[in-house]
Write a protein that holds these residues in place. Structure first.
Motif, PDB file in Angstrom:
ATOM      1  N   VAL A  88       0.874  -1.175   0.000  1.00  0.00           N
ATOM      2  CA  VAL A  88       0.000   0.000   0.000  1.00  0.00           C
ATOM      3  C   VAL A  88       0.910   1.225   0.000  1.00  0.00           C
ATOM      4  O   VAL A  88       1.762   1.365   0.888  1.00  0.00           O
ATOM      5  N   PRO A  89       0.775   2.101  -0.976  1.00  0.00           N
ATOM      6  CA  PRO A  89       1.659   3.269  -1.043  1.00  0.00           C
ATOM      7  C   PRO A  89       1.675   4.044   0.269  1.00  0.00           C
ATOM      8  O   PRO A  89       0.631   4.369   0.825  1.00  0.00           O
ATOM      9  N   GLY A  90       2.892   4.293   0.762  1.00  0.00           N
ATOM     10  CA  GLY A  90       3.047   5.090   1.970  1.00  0.00           C
ATOM     11  C   GLY A  90       3.111   4.296   3.248  1.00  0.00           C
ATOM     12  O   GLY A  90       3.541   4.817   4.281  1.00  0.00           O
ATOM     13  N   LEU A  91       2.689   3.030   3.223  1.00  0.00           N
ATOM     14  CA  LEU A  91       2.710   2.216   4.436  1.00  0.00           C
ATOM     15  C   LEU A  91       4.048   1.509   4.575  1.00  0.00           C
ATOM     16  O   LEU A  91       4.443   0.735   3.711  1.00  0.00           O
ATOM     17  N   THR A  92       4.729   1.797   5.673  1.00  0.00           N
ATOM     18  CA  THR A  92       5.973   1.107   5.998  1.00  0.00           C
ATOM     19  C   THR A  92       5.928   0.707   7.464  1.00  0.00           C
ATOM     20  O   THR A  92       5.109   1.216   8.235  1.00  0.00           O
ATOM     21  N   MET A  93       6.803  -0.194   7.858  1.00  0.00           N
ATOM     22  CA  MET A  93       6.904  -0.589   9.260  1.00  0.00           C
ATOM     23  C   MET A  93       8.144   0.059   9.859  1.00  0.00           C
ATOM     24  O   MET A  93       9.175   0.178   9.193  1.00  0.00           O
TER      25      MET A  93
ATOM     26  N   SER B  75      11.731   2.880  18.228  1.00  0.00           N
ATOM     27  CA  SER B  75      12.659   4.009  18.324  1.00  0.00           C
ATOM     28  C   SER B  75      12.797   4.771  17.010  1.00  0.00           C
ATOM     29  O   SER B  75      13.373   5.865  16.987  1.00  0.00           O
ATOM     30  N   GLU B  76      12.266   4.194  15.917  1.00  0.00           N
ATOM     31  CA  GLU B  76      12.384   4.815  14.607  1.00  0.00           C
ATOM     32  C   GLU B  76      11.063   5.389  14.099  1.00  0.00           C
ATOM     33  O   GLU B  76      10.954   5.813  12.945  1.00  0.00           O
ATOM     34  N   VAL B  77      10.054   5.406  14.960  1.00  0.00           N
ATOM     35  CA  VAL B  77       8.765   5.976  14.562  1.00  0.00           C
ATOM     36  C   VAL B  77       8.903   7.485  14.402  1.00  0.00           C
ATOM     37  O   VAL B  77       9.459   8.174  15.269  1.00  0.00           O
ATOM     38  N   THR B  78       8.408   7.986  13.286  1.00  0.00           N
ATOM     39  CA  THR B  78       8.375   9.410  13.023  1.00  0.00           C
ATOM     40  C   THR B  78       6.951   9.810  12.657  1.00  0.00           C
ATOM     41  O   THR B  78       6.100   8.958  12.377  1.00  0.00           O
ATOM     42  N   VAL B  79       6.686  11.083  12.652  1.00  0.00           N
ATOM     43  CA  VAL B  79       5.378  11.547  12.216  1.00  0.00           C
ATOM     44  C   VAL B  79       5.093  11.059  10.804  1.00  0.00           C
ATOM     45  O   VAL B  79       3.974  10.634  10.478  1.00  0.00           O
ATOM     46  N   ASP B  80       6.108  11.073   9.947  1.00  0.00           N
ATOM     47  CA  ASP B  80       5.921  10.713   8.545  1.00  0.00           C
ATOM     48  C   ASP B  80       5.575   9.237   8.354  1.00  0.00           C
ATOM     49  O   ASP B  80       4.782   8.890   7.471  1.00  0.00           O
ATOM     50  N   ASN B  81       6.184   8.326   9.151  1.00  0.00           N
ATOM     51  CA  ASN B  81       5.845   6.912   8.947  1.00  0.00           C
ATOM     52  C   ASN B  81       4.680   6.452   9.826  1.00  0.00           C
ATOM     53  O   ASN B  81       4.133   5.364   9.619  1.00  0.00           O
TER      54      ASN B  81
END
Length: 226
Positions: free
Chosen positions: A92-97, A101-107
């Motif tokens: 799905v475009p834009g969906l990443t895991m 500790s690597e969570v950002t607003v963008d992901n």
């Protein structure tokens, strides 16, 4: 005939849930992105004597999701049970895991859009008619990480936990109205090919709990751990 609408219908859990409700007299509205795949499911269910119809929509496009649910209501005369369980089996475009500790607003934002906002949009498409009728069931599915987070799925679990919180809150608000909301956390690997040592279950083993939730409206949540 009562109608079940499945958002995120596929050949695994979606088909098993459709069969469970269809065998108990429900018509089935199937909603997912790909029309051809939905039609395959419609044909399978039809061969089993279950009436189903396909309504393509993308949960990331909330207008299309609302339109699909409106079309399902018009086709079947209403929606009595909503089940929301989209799962990105294909990219799905834009969906990443991302690890915690690597969570950002963008992901995180796309996960929230997919998991929480889609669920809210689906609920708002069916709630007014359910309120008018004084009856209706809304079931929302996440992975077990919504209850017991997994560090490698930091953004996925955060979005799922937000959905779980909202569903349980909705359950509490709807108490005594004839409407019922509940959350299902599936804490197993569904089907074959799971990690070594991780519990597994088939869709057919899991699907009956959705019927149990439909019949027992006092329950706000089920965690399936095998």
């Amino acid at each position: 005939m009562p109608t079940l609408a499945i958002v995120g219908a596929g050949p695994g859990m979606g088909l098993a849930i459709a069969r469970t409700f269809g065998s108990c007299g429900f018509d089935i509205a199937l909603i997912a992105r790909t029309k051809d795949k939905l039609q395959t499911l419609v044909d399978q269910l039809g061969q089993e004597g279950i009436t189903a119809a396909a309504f393509p929509a993308d949960v990331m496009d909330r207008a299309s999701l609302t339109d699909a649910l409106d079309a399902a209501k018009a086709h079947f005369g209403g929606i009595d049970v909503l089940e929301y369980s989209p799962a990105p089996h294909s990219p799905v475009p834009g969906l990443t895991m991302a690890a915690a500790s690597e969570v950002t607003v963008d992901n995180l934002r796309p996960q929230i859009e997919y998991t929480l906002y889609g669920a809210v949009a689906a609920a708002q498409a069916v709630l007014p008619a359910m309120r008018e009728a004084g009856a209706g069931t809304l079931l929302f599915t996440t992975g077990g990480g919504s209850v017991s987070p997994v560090p490698a799925l930091g953004n996925v679990n955060a979005a799922a936990a937000a959905l779980r919180n909202w569903v349980i809150n909705l359950h509490n608000e709807l108490a005594g109205t004839g409407l019922h909301a509940a959350h299902v956390a599936i804490n197993v690997w569904i089907g074959d090919g799971g990690p070594a040592g991780f519990p597994t279950a088939t869709p057919e083993q899991i699907a009956p709990l959705y019927w149990d939730l439909y019949e027992h409206s006092h329950r706000s949540e089920v965690v399936f751990s095998g």
